[in-house]
Scaffold this motif. Structure first.
Motif, mmCIF file in Angstrom:
data_model
loop_
_atom_site.group_PDB
_atom_site.id
_atom_site.type_symbol
_atom_site.label_atom_id
_atom_site.label_comp_id
_atom_site.label_asym_id
_atom_site.label_seq_id
_atom_site.Cartn_x
_atom_site.Cartn_y
_atom_site.Cartn_z
ATOM 1 N N ILE A 31 -32.136 28.940 8.977
ATOM 2 C CA ILE A 31 -30.824 28.515 8.479
ATOM 3 C C ILE A 31 -29.935 28.179 9.672
ATOM 4 C CG2 ILE A 31 -28.737 29.225 7.277
ATOM 5 C CD1 ILE A 31 -30.443 30.797 5.362
ATOM 6 N N ASN A 32 -29.391 26.981 9.672
ATOM 7 C CA ASN A 32 -28.716 26.457 10.854
ATOM 8 C C ASN A 32 -27.509 27.290 11.275
ATOM 9 O OD1 ASN A 32 -29.693 23.830 9.129
ATOM 10 N ND2 ASN A 32 -30.191 23.705 11.295
ATOM 11 N N VAL A 33 -26.636 27.562 10.303
ATOM 12 C CA VAL A 33 -25.411 28.285 10.613
ATOM 13 C C VAL A 33 -25.147 29.321 9.527
ATOM 14 C CG1 VAL A 33 -22.942 28.123 11.126
ATOM 15 C CG2 VAL A 33 -24.437 26.196 11.646
ATOM 16 N N MET A 34 -24.765 30.485 9.960
ATOM 17 C CA MET A 34 -24.283 31.508 9.032
ATOM 18 C C MET A 34 -22.980 32.055 9.574
ATOM 19 S SD MET A 34 -27.683 33.444 7.662
ATOM 20 C CE MET A 34 -26.780 34.098 6.246
ATOM 21 N N GLY A 35 -22.155 32.550 8.679
ATOM 22 C CA GLY A 35 -20.884 33.051 9.169
ATOM 23 C C GLY A 35 -20.014 33.617 8.079
ATOM 24 N N TRP A 36 -18.753 33.762 8.428
ATOM 25 C CA TRP A 36 -17.786 34.399 7.543
ATOM 26 C C TRP A 36 -16.501 33.569 7.494
ATOM 27 C CZ3 TRP A 36 -19.133 38.916 5.038
ATOM 28 C CH2 TRP A 36 -20.290 39.548 5.495
ATOM 29 N N TYR A 37 -16.067 33.297 6.286
ATOM 30 C CA TYR A 37 -14.729 32.792 6.042
ATOM 31 C C TYR A 37 -13.908 33.947 5.491
ATOM 32 C CZ TYR A 37 -15.500 27.736 6.561
ATOM 33 O OH TYR A 37 -15.734 26.480 7.050
ATOM 34 N N ALA A 48 -13.677 32.424 10.021
ATOM 35 C CA ALA A 48 -13.430 33.555 10.918
ATOM 36 C C ALA A 48 -14.415 33.553 12.080
ATOM 37 C CB ALA A 48 -13.518 34.866 10.139
ATOM 38 N N ALA A 49 -15.697 33.433 11.756
ATOM 39 C CA ALA A 49 -16.720 33.486 12.793
ATOM 40 C C ALA A 49 -17.997 32.871 12.246
ATOM 41 C CB ALA A 49 -16.987 34.924 13.222
ATOM 42 N N SER A 50 -18.802 32.335 13.146
ATOM 43 C CA SER A 50 -20.082 31.772 12.742
ATOM 44 C C SER A 50 -21.094 31.953 13.860
ATOM 45 C CB SER A 50 -19.954 30.291 12.388
ATOM 46 O OG SER A 50 -19.579 29.539 13.524
ATOM 47 N N ILE A 51 -22.367 31.831 13.488
ATOM 48 C CA ILE A 51 -23.446 31.954 14.459
ATOM 49 C C ILE A 51 -24.554 31.000 14.057
ATOM 50 C CG2 ILE A 51 -24.463 33.917 13.200
ATOM 51 C CD1 ILE A 51 -25.317 35.022 15.980
ATOM 52 N N THR A 52 -25.078 30.272 15.031
ATOM 53 C CA THR A 52 -26.139 29.316 14.753
ATOM 54 C C THR A 52 -27.506 29.987 14.840
ATOM 55 O OG1 THR A 52 -26.465 28.649 17.051
ATOM 56 C CG2 THR A 52 -24.714 27.538 15.824
ATOM 57 N N ASN A 56 -25.642 30.702 19.098
ATOM 58 C CA ASN A 56 -24.299 30.305 19.543
ATOM 59 C C ASN A 56 -23.265 30.795 18.540
ATOM 60 O OD1 ASN A 56 -25.192 28.877 21.879
ATOM 61 N ND2 ASN A 56 -25.831 27.205 20.553
ATOM 62 N N THR A 57 -22.168 31.308 19.072
ATOM 63 C CA THR A 57 -21.153 31.891 18.201
ATOM 64 C C THR A 57 -19.822 31.165 18.314
ATOM 65 O OG1 THR A 57 -20.555 33.503 19.909
ATOM 66 C CG2 THR A 57 -22.186 34.186 18.268
ATOM 67 N N TYR A 58 -19.053 31.292 17.249
ATOM 68 C CA TYR A 58 -17.695 30.760 17.212
ATOM 69 C C TYR A 58 -16.809 31.835 16.605
ATOM 70 C CZ TYR A 58 -13.545 28.683 15.188
ATOM 71 O OH TYR A 58 -12.250 28.448 14.826
ATOM 72 N N TYR A 59 -15.597 31.978 17.155
ATOM 73 C CA TYR A 59 -14.598 32.889 16.595
ATOM 74 C C TYR A 59 -13.247 32.191 16.523
ATOM 75 C CZ TYR A 59 -17.997 36.487 17.848
ATOM 76 O OH TYR A 59 -19.138 37.239 17.971
ATOM 77 N N LYS A 64 -11.044 36.743 18.631
ATOM 78 C CA LYS A 64 -11.811 36.868 19.873
ATOM 79 C C LYS A 64 -11.503 38.201 20.540
ATOM 80 C CE LYS A 64 -12.137 31.906 20.796
ATOM 81 N NZ LYS A 64 -11.716 30.786 21.665
ATOM 82 N N GLY A 65 -12.548 38.869 20.968
ATOM 83 C CA GLY A 65 -12.387 40.159 21.618
ATOM 84 C C GLY A 65 -12.326 41.332 20.657
ATOM 85 N N ARG A 66 -12.170 41.048 19.361
ATOM 86 C CA ARG A 66 -12.109 42.131 18.374
ATOM 87 C C ARG A 66 -13.284 42.079 17.389
ATOM 88 N NH1 ARG A 66 -8.122 42.328 14.727
ATOM 89 N NH2 ARG A 66 -7.839 40.070 14.650
ATOM 90 N N PHE A 67 -13.732 40.881 17.056
ATOM 91 C CA PHE A 67 -14.816 40.700 16.088
ATOM 92 C C PHE A 67 -16.090 40.271 16.810
ATOM 93 C CE2 PHE A 67 -12.187 39.580 12.030
ATOM 94 C CZ PHE A 67 -11.388 40.686 12.255
ATOM 95 N N THR A 68 -17.222 40.717 16.305
ATOM 96 C CA THR A 68 -18.516 40.308 16.837
ATOM 97 C C THR A 68 -19.434 39.960 15.676
ATOM 98 O OG1 THR A 68 -18.274 41.776 18.745
ATOM 99 C CG2 THR A 68 -20.481 40.924 18.275
#
Length: 119
Positions: A31-37, A48-52, A56-59, A64-68
């Protein structure tokens, strides 16, 4: 197709932590991208955040600095570790999966889990 089931929401005081889990009904390896709205009352849903699949991650800046975000492929699960929570983080958090097959993109959603942070 994939079904997503979130868990781990709840009520905490400001400064506390929660870990959200999103369990998928099948392998998430490809699955290409998973994450949270998330969506607060009266607000638009925001990413909110995603991971490929490559890790690779996005916040969103405020996280940033609080969520992983992380993904455990053997367990077909994506996690969102939330630390130092603030009242502004109160929202319904939705897990999503974006799966691309050629020119077609399929997006799947979980039912949402409530996070409430009190001051």
């Amino acid at each position: 197709q994939v079904q997503l089931v979130e868990s781990g929401g709840g009520s905490v005081q400001a400064g506390g932590s929660l870990r959200l889990s999103c369990a998928a009904s099948r392998s998430i390896f490809n699955i290409n991208v998973m994450g949270w709205y998330r969506q607060a009352p009266g607000e638009q849903r925001e990413l909110a955040a995603s991971i490929t699949s490559g890790g690779n991650t996005y916040y969103k800046d405020s996280m940033k600095g609080r969520f992983t975000i992380s993904r455990d492929n053997p367990k077909n699960t994506v996690y969102l570790q939330m630390n130092n929570l603030k009242p502004a983080d109160s929202a319904v958090y939705y897990c999503y999966a974006q799966d691309r097959h050629g020119a077609n993109v399929y997006t799947y959603w979980g039912q949402g889990t409530q996070v409430t942070v009190s001051s």
